[in-house]
Design a protein around this motif. Structure first.
Motif: not given
Lengths: 98, 302
Positions: A33-45
């Motif tokens: 898709e070429g879409k991206y997101v930055g995850l905070n520390s909780i979402a990273t878990v």
């Protein structure tokens, strides 16, 4: 139309993604898709627990147990994150068979 | 007789005389050829198109000047230009230095930042941001304070074992007339580089002769609530997001298959260079207010 996510849905990271860690937080991009997101520390878990297919209810229960959080809050937050990941093409989704 | 120029780190053999790029010695490697020839108005069944660009297979068609000036980029190694006689070579060079250069760099799989770049004492600072953020103006102001110009608008990043390097582009800054005035210049005395366009080409003195170690990226931002500029370090995903603000014609790059290269490049860049955000109020801050903030970045180590 995307599959609705419920507590019985089985979810995992979409295999076609790239990720990189920046200062302890993840940036993930869908290759297709070429879409991206930055995850905070909780979402990273949460993301790191999606390496293998897991039922949403089990994922939430693990997080409640490991982080001693409020079940309703965690369930809602996880659902919102999964929907967002699905929109970005970053989530593989399957309904659990009975 | 074609001439060989240094073009964003590549050897460009050009039929068109170029003034913003250095000539390379005979025998230097030719990576790219620019020649005059027929270029169609459309590629037909394009895989992707916009009013100015069409992509089909390995070819990219770029249309400027209401379609009278057309470039066909083939595989990142050959550029054909179709221009009527009344379009001056300087106008061809203006588009070559921007949209065409970005296409070539994406096609070759590189990381072109949307940034002007200047350097001091062997360390470069890229001033990045969407159009209208004052990249060229601030870079020109720093050049006036003794910094060495590296490039304007498109900044190719080359990754080496020892970090990220900024590769030189055109040796001039393209500025709006009020920016020229704010720097103490006379816009009426400068060439335009593009017919019927108010921007002016401000030539620079000693530009960088080769790649310069990229110490910092400064993302230029606007905030109407601010009455004085603010500088802050960026960390984590916010340092490189949104990617479209950092990468020159990011969407085109993705369409050209450079999606993974851009992602990996930006992530690596975040590890190799300090990333800052410089926010000024709408209406701008005078270059004199912004220059010390950028100078302070290098004094802090990048």
């Amino acid at each position: 139309m995307s599959t609705p996510i419920s507590q019985d849905t089985i979810v995992s990271c979409h295999p076609d993604h790239l990720s990189a860690e920046l200062d302890g937080e993840l940036v993930i991009m869908s290759v297709t898709e070429g879409k991206y997101v930055g995850l905070n520390s909780i979402a990273t878990v949460v993301w790191r627990r999606l390496g293998q297919p897991v039922r949403v209810a089990e994922l939430c229960a693990e997080l409640v147990r490991d982080y001693q959080g409020d079940e309703a809050v965690i369930t809602q937050d996880v659902h919102d994150l999964l929907v967002r990941l699905q929109e970005l093409g970053l989530l593989a989704v399957a309904q659990a068979s009975e | 007789m074609p001439t060989l120029y240094g073009f964003y780190g590549y050897g460009l053999l050009s039929e068109i005389p170029l003034h913003g790029f250095p000539e390379l010695p005979a025998g230097a490697q030719v990576d790219l050829v620019l020649e005059r020839g027929d270029v169609p108005h459309t590629l037909g069944q394009a895989e992707w198109s916009s009013p100015f660009i069409e992509v089909l297979g390995g070819s990219v068609l770029l249309r400027f000047a209401a379609g009278r000036l057309r470039f066909l980029v083939e595989g990142g190694r050959r550029v054909r230009v179709d221009a009527p006689a009344d379009i001056e070579p300087t106008e061809i060079e203006t588009f070559l230095s921007a949209g065409v250069a970005g296409t070539v760099l994406h096609r070759r799989g590189g990381l072109p930042l949307h940034a002007a770049c200047i350097a001091r004492e062997g360390r470069a600072v890229a001033l990045a941001g969407p159009s209208g953020r004052g990249k060229s103006t601030l870079a020109a102001a720093l050049a006036g304070r003794g910094w060495t110009p590296v490039t304007d608008d498109v900044c190719r990043v080359d990754f080496r074992d020892d970090g990220a390097w900024a590769v030189p582009g055109p040796a001039r800054f393209r500025l709006w007339p009020d920016a020229v005035l704010s720097l103490g210049g006379d816009p009426d005395g400068l060439a335009s580089g593009r017919a019927h366009h108010p921007k002016r080409l401000l030539p620079v003195g000693d530009a960088a002769k080769g790649p310069v170690r990229l110490a910092a990226i400064v993302r230029l931002s606007l905030d109407t609530r601010l009455d004085r500029p603010r500088l802050e370090p960026l960390a984590g995903p916010s340092a490189v997001m949104p990617m479209g603000d950092l990468v020159y014609r990011c969407l085109l790059g993705r369409r050209l298959g450079n999606r993974e290269g851009l992602f990996r490049g930006l992530m690596r860049l975040a590890g190799d260079a300090a990333i800052w955000r410089l926010t000024r109020g709408e209406g701008g801050s005078a270059p004199d207010d912004l220059v010390p903030l950028v100078e302070g970045i290098l004094e802090r180590g990048g």
